[in-house]
Design a protein around this motif. Structure first.
Motif, short mmCIF file in Angstrom:
data_model
loop_
_atom_site.label_atom_id
_atom_site.label_comp_id
_atom_site.label_asym_id
_atom_site.label_seq_id
_atom_site.Cartn_x
_atom_site.Cartn_y
_atom_site.Cartn_z
N GLN A 121 2.22 4.04 -0.69
CA GLN A 121 2.34 3.15 -1.85
C GLN A 121 2.33 1.69 -1.60
O GLN A 121 1.62 0.80 -2.15
N ILE A 122 3.26 1.45 -0.79
CA ILE A 122 3.46 -0.03 -0.33
C ILE A 122 2.35 -0.74 0.21
O ILE A 122 2.11 -1.79 0.00
N THR A 123 1.69 -0.12 1.20
CA THR A 123 0.54 -0.61 1.93
C THR A 123 -0.76 -0.61 0.96
O THR A 123 -1.11 -1.62 0.84
N PHE A 124 -0.97 0.13 -0.12
CA PHE A 124 -1.87 0.19 -0.88
C PHE A 124 -1.78 -1.07 -1.97
O PHE A 124 -2.63 -1.76 -2.15
N GLY A 125 -0.55 -1.05 -2.36
CA GLY A 125 -0.11 -2.19 -3.31
C GLY A 125 -0.53 -3.61 -2.51
O GLY A 125 -1.03 -4.70 -3.29
N ILE A 126 -0.04 -3.77 -1.36
CA ILE A 126 -0.07 -5.15 -0.53
C ILE A 126 -1.71 -5.34 -0.36
O ILE A 126 -1.94 -6.26 -0.67
N LEU A 127 -2.39 -4.27 0.13
CA LEU A 127 -3.99 -4.49 0.30
C LEU A 127 -4.59 -4.90 -0.78
O LEU A 127 -5.53 -5.72 -0.86
N GLN A 128 -4.12 -4.21 -1.98
CA GLN A 128 -4.71 -4.40 -3.50
C GLN A 128 -4.58 -5.99 -3.71
O GLN A 128 -5.67 -6.72 -4.19
N VAL A 129 -3.43 -6.46 -3.48
CA VAL A 129 -2.99 -7.56 -4.32
C VAL A 129 -3.58 -8.84 -3.52
O VAL A 129 -4.23 -9.77 -3.98
N ILE A 130 -3.71 -8.47 -1.96
CA ILE A 130 -4.18 -9.36 -1.02
C ILE A 130 -5.90 -9.44 -1.60
O ILE A 130 -6.45 -10.27 -1.21
N ASN A 182 -6.55 -11.46 -4.49
CA ASN A 182 -5.85 -12.80 -4.23
C ASN A 182 -4.75 -12.89 -5.33
O ASN A 182 -4.95 -14.03 -6.12
N ALA A 183 -4.06 -11.95 -5.70
CA ALA A 183 -2.96 -12.02 -7.09
C ALA A 183 -1.76 -12.50 -6.27
O ALA A 183 -1.55 -12.59 -5.02
N ASN A 184 -0.84 -12.59 -7.02
CA ASN A 184 0.41 -13.06 -6.46
C ASN A 184 1.43 -11.76 -6.04
O ASN A 184 1.36 -10.76 -6.69
N ILE A 185 1.75 -11.77 -4.94
CA ILE A 185 2.44 -10.69 -4.26
C ILE A 185 3.77 -10.39 -5.05
O ILE A 185 4.31 -9.18 -5.09
N LEU A 235 -3.21 -14.87 3.93
CA LEU A 235 -3.34 -13.49 4.23
C LEU A 235 -4.82 -13.15 3.83
O LEU A 235 -5.08 -13.32 2.52
N GLU A 236 -5.55 -12.31 4.53
CA GLU A 236 -6.85 -11.89 4.27
C GLU A 236 -6.84 -10.57 4.87
O GLU A 236 -6.32 -10.12 6.00
N LEU A 237 -7.63 -9.69 4.39
CA LEU A 237 -8.19 -8.23 4.86
C LEU A 237 -9.01 -8.31 6.00
O LEU A 237 -9.93 -9.15 5.78
N THR A 238 -8.69 -7.45 6.94
CA THR A 238 -9.81 -7.34 7.87
C THR A 238 -10.61 -6.15 7.44
O THR A 238 -10.55 -5.50 6.57
N ASN A 239 -11.59 -5.72 8.30
CA ASN A 239 -12.51 -4.74 7.89
C ASN A 239 -11.70 -3.46 8.10
O ASN A 239 -11.76 -2.63 7.22
N TYR A 240 -10.75 -3.46 8.89
CA TYR A 240 -10.10 -2.21 8.87
C TYR A 240 -9.17 -2.03 8.00
O TYR A 240 -8.78 -0.94 7.14
N GLY A 241 -8.68 -3.16 7.34
CA GLY A 241 -7.92 -3.35 6.02
C GLY A 241 -8.75 -2.75 4.97
O GLY A 241 -8.34 -1.85 4.07
N ASN A 242 -9.87 -3.33 4.82
CA ASN A 242 -10.80 -2.81 3.71
C ASN A 242 -11.12 -1.28 3.76
O ASN A 242 -10.99 -0.55 2.84
N ILE A 244 -0.48 -2.19 -11.56
CA ILE A 244 0.48 -3.31 -11.35
C ILE A 244 -0.01 -4.43 -12.48
O ILE A 244 -0.94 -4.99 -12.54
N PRO A 245 0.81 -4.51 -13.62
CA PRO A 245 0.72 -5.69 -14.45
C PRO A 245 0.78 -7.25 -13.66
O PRO A 245 1.59 -7.30 -12.79
#
Length: 98
Positions: A8-17, A20-23, A56-63, A80-81
């Motif tokens: 859940q935390i991994t999904f949230g962080i990757l999605q927010v990044i 480009n939203a506020n963490i 912070l940016e996603l890598t190909n592995y992150g995507n 996430i509102p």
């Protein structure tokens, strides 16, 4: 940290990044700043995120991981509102002019 919480935390962080939203929108009763810091450090160490010129940016592995998590996580429970767009409540007799 159990596997479900970690996903859940991994999904949230990757999605927010990715969007480009506020963490800070991830900070709630479940996740603290310390949880986010540890998770971000782990994601960098596992090459899912890179720190490019201070952002912070996603890598190909992150995507790829984000796509996999979208399939496995119940996204309805992870809505996430964005609290930046919330306005203060007004009194019943107040007039709101945007």
């Amino acid at each position: 940290m159990n596997k479900e919480r970690l996903e859940q935390i991994t999904f949230g962080i990757l999605q927010v990044i990715k969007i480009n939203a506020n963490i800070e929108i991830l900070i709630n009763d479940e996740f603290s700043y310390l949880d986010l810091k540890r998770a971000i450090d782990d994601l960098k160490r596992n090459h899912l995120l890179i720190d490019y010129l201070g952002e912070l940016e996603l890598t190909n592995y992150g995507n790829e991981e984000l796509k996999r998590l979208k399939k496995t996580i119940n996204i309805g429970s992870m809505i996430i509102p964005d609290f930046r767009y919330f306005i203060d409540k007004r009194g019943i007799n107040d007039v709101y002019l945007p």
